[in-house]
Design a protein around this motif. Structure first.
Motif, mmCIF file in Angstrom:
data_model
loop_
_atom_site.group_PDB
_atom_site.id
_atom_site.type_symbol
_atom_site.label_atom_id
_atom_site.label_comp_id
_atom_site.label_asym_id
_atom_site.label_seq_id
_atom_site.Cartn_x
_atom_site.Cartn_y
_atom_site.Cartn_z
ATOM 1 N N SER A 47 0.833 -1.136 -0.042
ATOM 2 C CA SER A 47 -0.068 -0.071 0.062
ATOM 3 C C SER A 47 0.904 1.349 -0.106
ATOM 4 O O SER A 47 0.479 2.170 -0.475
ATOM 5 C CB SER A 47 -0.882 0.026 1.215
ATOM 6 N N VAL A 48 2.151 1.116 0.386
ATOM 7 C CA VAL A 48 2.888 2.302 0.490
ATOM 8 C C VAL A 48 3.494 2.833 -0.674
ATOM 9 O O VAL A 48 3.972 4.194 -0.893
ATOM 10 C CB VAL A 48 3.865 2.231 1.646
ATOM 11 N N TYR A 49 3.592 1.917 -1.934
ATOM 12 C CA TYR A 49 4.287 2.073 -3.219
ATOM 13 C C TYR A 49 3.394 2.774 -4.024
ATOM 14 O O TYR A 49 2.389 2.644 -4.202
ATOM 15 C CB TYR A 49 4.721 0.779 -3.602
ATOM 16 N N THR A 50 4.145 3.668 -4.751
ATOM 17 C CA THR A 50 3.349 3.952 -5.921
ATOM 18 C C THR A 50 3.602 2.886 -7.272
ATOM 19 O O THR A 50 4.787 2.542 -7.323
ATOM 20 C CB THR A 50 4.117 5.483 -6.594
ATOM 21 N N MET A 51 2.536 2.756 -7.733
ATOM 22 C CA MET A 51 2.614 1.485 -8.779
ATOM 23 C C MET A 51 2.360 2.320 -10.129
ATOM 24 O O MET A 51 1.734 3.071 -10.197
ATOM 25 C CB MET A 51 1.403 0.583 -8.515
ATOM 26 N N GLY A 52 3.135 1.627 -11.062
ATOM 27 C CA GLY A 52 3.145 2.227 -12.430
ATOM 28 C C GLY A 52 3.212 1.081 -13.377
ATOM 29 O O GLY A 52 3.573 0.087 -13.040
ATOM 30 N N TRP A 53 2.632 1.384 -14.597
ATOM 31 C CA TRP A 53 2.918 0.667 -15.648
ATOM 32 C C TRP A 53 3.689 1.519 -16.736
ATOM 33 O O TRP A 53 3.250 2.593 -16.956
ATOM 34 C CB TRP A 53 1.342 0.231 -16.229
ATOM 35 N N ASN A 71 11.302 4.941 -3.217
ATOM 36 C CA ASN A 71 12.257 5.542 -3.222
ATOM 37 C C ASN A 71 13.148 5.095 -4.225
ATOM 38 O O ASN A 71 13.298 4.141 -4.678
ATOM 39 C CB ASN A 71 12.814 6.160 -1.833
ATOM 40 N N SER A 72 14.434 5.563 -4.220
ATOM 41 C CA SER A 72 15.328 5.094 -5.179
ATOM 42 C C SER A 72 16.024 3.946 -4.695
ATOM 43 O O SER A 72 16.336 3.179 -5.496
ATOM 44 C CB SER A 72 16.539 6.258 -5.330
ATOM 45 N N ALA A 73 15.857 3.545 -3.428
ATOM 46 C CA ALA A 73 16.325 2.326 -2.941
ATOM 47 C C ALA A 73 15.253 1.343 -3.137
ATOM 48 O O ALA A 73 15.495 0.252 -2.687
ATOM 49 C CB ALA A 73 16.842 2.444 -1.218
ATOM 50 N N TYR A 74 14.075 1.596 -3.070
ATOM 51 C CA TYR A 74 13.148 0.601 -3.103
ATOM 52 C C TYR A 74 12.356 1.194 -4.337
ATOM 53 O O TYR A 74 11.005 1.434 -4.492
ATOM 54 C CB TYR A 74 12.132 0.875 -1.824
#
Length: 116
Positions: free
Chosen positions: A30-36, A100-103
């Motif tokens: 749930s904390v992630y921005t998800m993209g296609w 973030n850049s690490a995740y």
């Protein structure tokens, strides 16, 4: 670590529809921005659509009004509903999870081919 598995790609005729799914595991989805994203032969990978943890969505101009991104946090899954498909939508579609850049994680991709 987040593992992402895409599904739902395939061959469809122009004007048809497909729904891509990306199932995530291994972290707090749930904390992630998800993209296609998608990458056509001999072209750079491009962002198709994204959805933030709060549900804010963005789309590439080329897919606005035709594609819809959504997420189900209970199922740790993000979807891309693609309608009115065009031959130029043909590409490998990749799911991305970004905090973030690490995740920042990618799926293996799923092929979408729009052809008569």
């Amino acid at each position: 670590q987040v593992q992402l598995v895409e599904s739902g790609g395939g061959l469809v005729q122009p004007g048809g529809s497909l729904r891509l799914s990306c199932a995530a595991s291994g972290s707090i989805f749930s904390v992630y921005t998800m993209g296609w994203y998608r990458q056509a032969p001999e072209k750079q990978r491009e962002l198709v659509a994204s959805i933030t943890s709060g549900g804010y969505t963005q789309y590439a101009d080329s897919v606005k009004g035709r594609f819809t991104i959504s997420r189900d946090n209970a199922k740790s899954t993000v979807y891309l509903q693609m309608n009115s498909l065009k031959p130029e939508d043909t590409a490998v579609y990749y799911c991305n999870a970004h905090y973030n850049s690490a995740y920042d994680f990618w799926g293996q991709g799923t092929q979408v081919t729009v052809s008569s």
